[in-house]
Scaffold this active site. Structure first.
Site, PDB file in Angstrom:
ATOM      1  N   HIS A 378       0.805  -1.227   0.000  1.00  0.00           N
ATOM      2  CA  HIS A 378       0.000   0.000   0.000  1.00  0.00           C
ATOM      3  C   HIS A 378       0.833   1.269   0.000  1.00  0.00           C
ATOM      4  O   HIS A 378       0.272   2.360   0.133  1.00  0.00           O
ATOM      5  CB  HIS A 378      -0.921   0.067   1.220  1.00  0.00           C
ATOM      6  CG  HIS A 378      -1.974  -0.988   1.252  1.00  0.00           C
ATOM      7  ND1 HIS A 378      -3.255  -0.782   0.801  1.00  0.00           N
ATOM      8  CD2 HIS A 378      -1.931  -2.272   1.682  1.00  0.00           C
ATOM      9  CE1 HIS A 378      -3.961  -1.891   0.965  1.00  0.00           C
ATOM     10  NE2 HIS A 378      -3.170  -2.808   1.498  1.00  0.00           N
ATOM     11  N   LYS A 569      -8.781  13.811   4.369  1.00  0.00           N
ATOM     12  CA  LYS A 569      -7.862  12.672   4.364  1.00  0.00           C
ATOM     13  C   LYS A 569      -6.839  12.927   5.461  1.00  0.00           C
ATOM     14  O   LYS A 569      -6.794  14.023   6.022  1.00  0.00           O
ATOM     15  CB  LYS A 569      -7.157  12.539   3.010  1.00  0.00           C
ATOM     16  CG  LYS A 569      -6.548  13.858   2.502  1.00  0.00           C
ATOM     17  CD  LYS A 569      -5.866  13.706   1.146  1.00  0.00           C
ATOM     18  CE  LYS A 569      -6.795  13.710  -0.028  1.00  0.00           C
ATOM     19  NZ  LYS A 569      -6.768  12.489  -0.814  1.00  0.00           N
ATOM     20  N   ARG A 570      -6.007  11.923   5.795  1.00  0.00           N
ATOM     21  CA  ARG A 570      -4.951  12.172   6.768  1.00  0.00           C
ATOM     22  C   ARG A 570      -4.103  13.362   6.307  1.00  0.00           C
ATOM     23  O   ARG A 570      -3.925  13.598   5.108  1.00  0.00           O
ATOM     24  CB  ARG A 570      -4.065  10.922   6.925  1.00  0.00           C
ATOM     25  CG  ARG A 570      -4.745   9.796   7.681  1.00  0.00           C
ATOM     26  CD  ARG A 570      -5.124  10.202   9.086  1.00  0.00           C
ATOM     27  NE  ARG A 570      -3.948  10.360   9.914  1.00  0.00           N
ATOM     28  CZ  ARG A 570      -3.529   9.489  10.823  1.00  0.00           C
ATOM     29  NH1 ARG A 570      -4.218   8.393  11.066  1.00  0.00           N
ATOM     30  NH2 ARG A 570      -2.451   9.710  11.545  1.00  0.00           N
ATOM     31  N   LYS A 575       0.397  14.588   0.659  1.00  0.00           N
ATOM     32  CA  LYS A 575      -0.986  14.833   0.212  1.00  0.00           C
ATOM     33  C   LYS A 575      -1.225  16.320  -0.093  1.00  0.00           C
ATOM     34  O   LYS A 575      -2.232  16.690  -0.670  1.00  0.00           O
ATOM     35  CB  LYS A 575      -1.975  14.326   1.255  1.00  0.00           C
ATOM     36  CG  LYS A 575      -1.904  12.801   1.473  1.00  0.00           C
ATOM     37  CD  LYS A 575      -2.874  12.340   2.543  1.00  0.00           C
ATOM     38  CE  LYS A 575      -2.726  10.875   2.929  1.00  0.00           C
ATOM     39  NZ  LYS A 575      -3.421   9.959   1.998  1.00  0.00           N
ATOM     40  N   THR A 677      -8.750   6.294  -1.866  1.00  0.00           N
ATOM     41  CA  THR A 677     -10.072   5.696  -1.968  1.00  0.00           C
ATOM     42  C   THR A 677     -11.138   6.772  -1.751  1.00  0.00           C
ATOM     43  O   THR A 677     -12.256   6.634  -2.248  1.00  0.00           O
ATOM     44  CB  THR A 677     -10.261   4.552  -0.947  1.00  0.00           C
ATOM     45  OG1 THR A 677      -9.728   4.980   0.311  1.00  0.00           O
ATOM     46  CG2 THR A 677      -9.556   3.310  -1.397  1.00  0.00           C
ATOM     47  N   LYS A 681     -14.985   7.746  -3.525  1.00  0.00           N
ATOM     48  CA  LYS A 681     -16.230   8.064  -2.802  1.00  0.00           C
ATOM     49  C   LYS A 681     -16.799   9.393  -3.297  1.00  0.00           C
ATOM     50  O   LYS A 681     -18.009   9.538  -3.490  1.00  0.00           O
ATOM     51  CB  LYS A 681     -15.960   8.114  -1.288  1.00  0.00           C
ATOM     52  CG  LYS A 681     -15.529   6.761  -0.721  1.00  0.00           C
ATOM     53  CD  LYS A 681     -14.897   6.853   0.674  1.00  0.00           C
ATOM     54  CE  LYS A 681     -14.139   5.564   0.985  1.00  0.00           C
ATOM     55  NZ  LYS A 681     -13.254   5.678   2.162  1.00  0.00           N
TER      56      LYS A 681
HETATM   57  C1  26Q Z   1       4.330   1.491   9.673  1.00  0.00           C
HETATM   58  C2  26Q Z   1       5.391   1.320  10.532  1.00  0.00           C
HETATM   59  C3  26Q Z   1       5.286   1.695  11.851  1.00  0.00           C
HETATM   60  C4  26Q Z   1       4.083   2.252  12.317  1.00  0.00           C
HETATM   61  C5  26Q Z   1       3.025   2.419  11.473  1.00  0.00           C
HETATM   62  C6  26Q Z   1       3.131   2.037  10.139  1.00  0.00           C
HETATM   63  C7  26Q Z   1       2.003   2.224   9.229  1.00  0.00           C
HETATM   64  C8  26Q Z   1       0.667   2.081   9.634  1.00  0.00           C
HETATM   65  C9  26Q Z   1      -0.364   2.308   8.764  1.00  0.00           C
HETATM   66  C10 26Q Z   1       2.244   2.579   7.913  1.00  0.00           C
HETATM   67  C11 26Q Z   1       1.183   2.789   7.033  1.00  0.00           C
HETATM   68  C12 26Q Z   1      -0.123   2.662   7.447  1.00  0.00           C
HETATM   69  C13 26Q Z   1      -1.253   2.921   6.572  1.00  0.00           C
HETATM   70  C14 26Q Z   1      -1.125   3.143   5.274  1.00  0.00           C
HETATM   71  C15 26Q Z   1      -2.249   3.490   4.412  1.00  0.00           C
HETATM   72  O1  26Q Z   1      -3.350   3.766   4.885  1.00  0.00           O
HETATM   73  N1  26Q Z   1      -2.042   3.494   3.104  1.00  0.00           N
HETATM   74  C16 26Q Z   1      -3.096   3.870   2.174  1.00  0.00           C
HETATM   75  O2  26Q Z   1      -3.743   2.693   1.739  1.00  0.00           O
HETATM   76  C17 26Q Z   1      -4.872   2.991   0.945  1.00  0.00           C
HETATM   77  C18 26Q Z   1      -5.580   1.692   0.632  1.00  0.00           C
HETATM   78  O3  26Q Z   1      -4.843   0.957  -0.285  1.00  0.00           O
HETATM   79  C19 26Q Z   1      -4.466   3.751  -0.306  1.00  0.00           C
HETATM   80  O4  26Q Z   1      -5.631   4.112  -0.996  1.00  0.00           O
HETATM   81  C20 26Q Z   1      -3.664   4.991   0.057  1.00  0.00           C
HETATM   82  O5  26Q Z   1      -3.171   5.607  -1.117  1.00  0.00           O
HETATM   83  C21 26Q Z   1      -2.514   4.615   0.969  1.00  0.00           C
HETATM   84  O6  26Q Z   1      -1.837   5.780   1.413  1.00  0.00           O
END
Ligand code: 26Q
Length: 840
Positions: A378, A569-570, A575, A677, A681
């Protein structure tokens, strides 16, 4: 996929749990069910019931109706075991459950009727009460929830495995323009949608050491003696499909202590020491970590990952045993999807369970593992690619580290055969990163241990193949694939936008909810002035509701007739919320300078959380709020420009925002947003996109047509070229007076009560490094915004484009994504459930 009609369950026979007040779908029956639950479950008499009591009573009544279907599914699977999808994810952002389940069962009106008998005028007053479980950060967690819903709706057997965090993503307050984080106590009022299953608990080890020994057959073996244990208690959440009987489940593990008292310590009188130990292991599932990859809590995060992965794999293996199926059949009955690398430890854990516990040989175990697992990537952002230092990893999971060394040794042997004498390729591909502090590369582990690796949009998957893992893609071209993300049209259109649903039901027929390709029939109306007028009025009605919400929550009055320009979004530099903010400043200046003719009156809406440790993202929030304060209090802006920051953006708020948006801001630096995503929406709800060629924007634009999409910005190649040439943001500012003027105003403290220092870190970053090419894309962004202004002034043209966005984005339903996963990766087929214990 099969097309099942809604069933009206009437199951009177004993053993079918068929009391009408527990399974009937009529308003009378729901009312009776609620009355019983008020009395027996909640200990309340109807006249004394609060809104929260009524929410709980209705939820329990609805849950009863899910149970009939859930148990029918369990029974059907027992009688005829089917291949099941195990979706492993550290996050599931499922959103409020009551409204969704009413929609799935088709009983929204009946529920409103039942509530009215308790004196409730609007069902919304009760739905509003539900606390949403914030068990995810953003896109990845919400995707997992959409996918579970589509799996159930397509009647595919599935279990989502994850963690039942006691504290999910923090609640966000805005104080003096700054983000303040508040702990999320989502369980405080009781959450009626989970069923704890303590009899299915699993043990998980941590730490300790390994020992080698020779088994009875004289074979060399290793065994792990952990120094610590935790117990995982499954909490099951039923996931009902849309108007079908299939009820899949989300199985979330809560960590418990191995013993409520350490009896030895108890006996020697160390009562409090024993209690402390218990508290220690319970903290495992205490809190969700933010997605900023900061070092905070890293050890606990790895523990969480191993905890839920081990419980889940044990659970799957146990299910085979319970059905007397041989362990060799694991890949025939389970297909395991790794949602990013967070569950990638599964590669080593499954090997350990097979080799150490079930005494299998390496090759047989490896065959099972690699035929069962698949991995979705992702992100390409280096800071989000998980790596674990060998010291930490080895101290927590010593046996897994041994297994990973062996997996790596065998893998590198294969690489050596392909690239004799090339040490560089070995170093690049190794699961162990040998540069600097040695570490386990989880993406490499997941790739080596999986039969498929996919990205989440066409462009992203291409970048995975060509830039993230080129060596792997060259070695295993058939392993790498794409499945473009999707979102569920049930929650994101039918539930969130009842006004649009009514219009769609009438114009293309109600089956669009299950088959979004039917939205294509809207094209018939693209030149129908009367229809376009209705389209416009529908949007306006929803915007009025959002305007009221904005007023309630921020005290800002906004005009629903203005263009609602939205970025939710975050908050992250890639972004580029700050690009949007600079554009707002430019519009403000144009109006101030008397050059505002031709600007569309706008309400610019932002929402999103910044990771608590991400200083720059938090400053961006402060920046937006500073701009909002200056603009909203300037009478020159009345009727022309408003800026709103909506606090605490979450699923529930998303349901209000997407339907009420005219313009969707998807403005990430090309190559950085894997898919997005939210973009889907918005488009499904008829918003036009202003965006870069990034993630799924590319495919949205292809589908809606370039004439219905406001494109701007450098491409991935364009950005790479800028970087190669030596990008100088100062030079961009020097040659662009509009940009210089906007930045100058910020530096003067115009949006910070005269304090020129407040936003200096942001300005310095932009002027001297600009890692996300904000300034490089600014001029083109303004041009695209001008095109937006021009189009808005021709409302018929705008409405037509809006309609075409809904008509042509049915492809982005998560049903389509899930069908692709089922066909090309999981090899699973639907298993429709018929409920046979009918009346008479
Ligand atoms: C990694 C290491 C340590 C702590 C936390 C993390 C961590 C946690 C969550 C790294 C990434 C995430 C989440 C990532 C995320 O939400 N990615 C998004 O995924 C969506 C679904 O595929 C995409 O549409 C987005 O583009 C993407 O940013």
């Amino acid at each position: 996929m099969s097309d099942h009609q809604p069933v009206n369950l009437r199951l009177p026979t004993p053993g079918c749990y068929a009391d009408p007040e527990r399974s009937g779908l009529l308003a009378d029956e729901l009312f009776d069910g609620m009355t019983e639950h008020l009395f027996f479950t909640l200990g309340k008499l109807a006249p004394a019931a609060s809104r929260h009591d009524l929410y709980l009573a209705l939820s329990y009544a609805v849950r009863d109706r899910l149970m009939t279907r859930y148990l029918a599914h369990v029974e059907a699977m027992r009688a005829s075991p089917q291949k099941t999808v195990a979706y492993l994810s550290a996050e599931f952002l499922i959103g409020p459950q009551l409204h969704n389940n009413l929609l799935m069962l088709g009983i929204q009106e009946q529920a409103a009727d039942a509530l009215s008998r308790f004196g409730v005028e609007s069902i919304d007053d009760i739905l509003e009460v539900e606390e949403e479980p914030g068990l995810g950060n953003g896109g990845l967690g919400r995707l997992a929830a959409c996918y579970m819903e589509s799996l159930a709706s397509l009647e595919v057997p599935a279990t989502g495995y994850g963690i039942r965090y006691e504290f999910g993503i923090f609640d966000q307050l805005i104080r003096d323009g700054w983000q303040v984080e508040i702990t999320d106590k989502w369980l405080k009022g009781g959450w009626p949608w989970e069923l704890p299953q303590p009899d299915e608990a699993c043990f998980v080890g941590f730490g300790g050491h390994t020992e080698s020994y020779t088994d009875a057959e004289g074979r060399y073996r290793s065994r792990w003696i952990p120094s610590e244990h935790a117990i995982g208690i499954p909490h099951d959440v039923p996931v009902l499909g849309y108007r079908v009987n299939t009820c899949d489940r989300l199985r979330l593990w809560r960590a418990d202590a191995t013993e409520s008292f350490d009896f030895y310590a108890f006996n020697i009188g160390d009562y409090y020491g024993a209690v402390e130990e218990k508290v220690g292991s319970e903290t495992l599932s205490k809190v969700l970590y933010p997605n900023d990859g900061t070092d905070e809590g890293r050890r606990l995060r790895l523990k969480q990952q191993h905890f839920f992965v081990s419980c889940s794999l044990q659970d799957m293996l146990r299910s085979l045993e319970a059905r007397n199926l041989p362990v060799q059949d694991f890949p025939r009955y389970w297909t395991v999807q790794l949602n990013d690398t967070h569950p990638a430890i599964a590669v080593a854990e499954l090997m350990r369970l097979l080799i150490d516990d079930r005494l299998m040989e390496w090759d047989a175990a490896w065959d099972i593992t690699t035929r069962s697992l698949a991995y979705t990537n992702h992100t390409l952002l280096p800071e989000a690619l998980e790596k674990w230092g060998l010291g930490l990893f080895g101290s927590l999971l010593p046996r897994h580290l041994e297994l990973i060394y062996e997996i790596n040794r065998r893998f590198l042997q294969q690489v050596r055969l392909r690239h004799p004498g090339d040490d560089r390729v070995l170093r690049r591909m190794s699961i162990i990163d040998e540069e600097g502090g040695k570490a386990v590369r989880m993406a490499h582990l997941a790739t080596v241990g999986s039969h498929h690796v996919n990205g989440v949009a066409a462009l992203h998957s291409e970048l995975v193949r060509t830039t993230l893992m080129p060596d792997f893609a060259e070695m295993w071209p058939e392993k790498f694939t794409n499945v473009t993300n999707g979102v569920t049209p049930r929650r994101w259109v039918a539930l969130a936008n009842p006004e649009l649903k009514a219009l769609l039901d009438e114009s293309v027929g109600p089956d669009w909810v299950r088959d979004t390709d039917r939205l294509g029939q809207l094209e018939r109306f693209q030149d129908d002035g009367a229809f376009l007028e209705r389209w416009d009025q529908t949007k306006l009605a929803v915007k009025r509701k959002l305007a009221a919400y904005i007023h309630r929550h921020t005290s800002v009055l906004v005009d629903p007739a203005t263009l609602f320009d939205v970025q939710v979004k975050r908050i992250h530099e890639y972004k580029r919320q700050h690009l949007n903010a600079l554009q707002v400043i430019h519009q403000y200046l144009r109006i101030k300078n008397g050059q505002g003719d031709g600007l569309a009156p706008r309400t610019v809406i932002f929402g999103g959380k910044a990771a608590p440790g991400y200083t720059m993202a938090k400053l961006i929030i402060r920046f937006i709020n500073g701009i909002a304060e200056t603009i909203n209090s300037d009478p020159d802006m009345d009727g022309r420009l408003r800026v709103v920051f909506l606090p605490d953006y979450n699923v529930k708020l998303g349901e209000r925002v997407y339907p009420a948006s005219d313009l969707s801001e998807q403005i990430s630096t090309a190559g950085k947003e894997a898919s997005g995503t939210g973009n889907m929406k918005f488009a499904l709800n008829g918003a036009l996109t202003i965006g870069t060629l990034d993630g799924a924007n590319v495919e949205i634009r292809e589908r809606v047509g370039p004439e219905n999409f406001f494109l701007f910005g450098r491409t991935v190649e364009g950005i790479a070229e800028l970087a190669r040439e030596g990008y100088r943001p100062e030079a961009v500012v020097e040659s662009d007076p509009a940009l210089a003027e906007a930045l100058h105003l910020v530096a003067q403290g115009h949006f910070s009560n005269g304090d020129g220092s407040l936003f200096q870190p942001l300005l310095q970053n932009l002027l001297h490094s600009d890692p996300f090419y904000v300034l490089a894309d600014f001029a083109e962004y303004l041009q695209a915004q001008n095109a937006v202004n021009r189009t808005w002034s021709d409302r018929k043209a705008w409405n037509r484009m809006s309609l075409l966005n809904s008509a042509r984005t049915g492809y982005f339903s998560s049903d389509r994504s899930i069908e692709e996963y089922c066909r090309s990766i999981w090899k699973v087929t639907p298993f429709p459930v018929t409920i046979t214990c009918d009346v008479n």
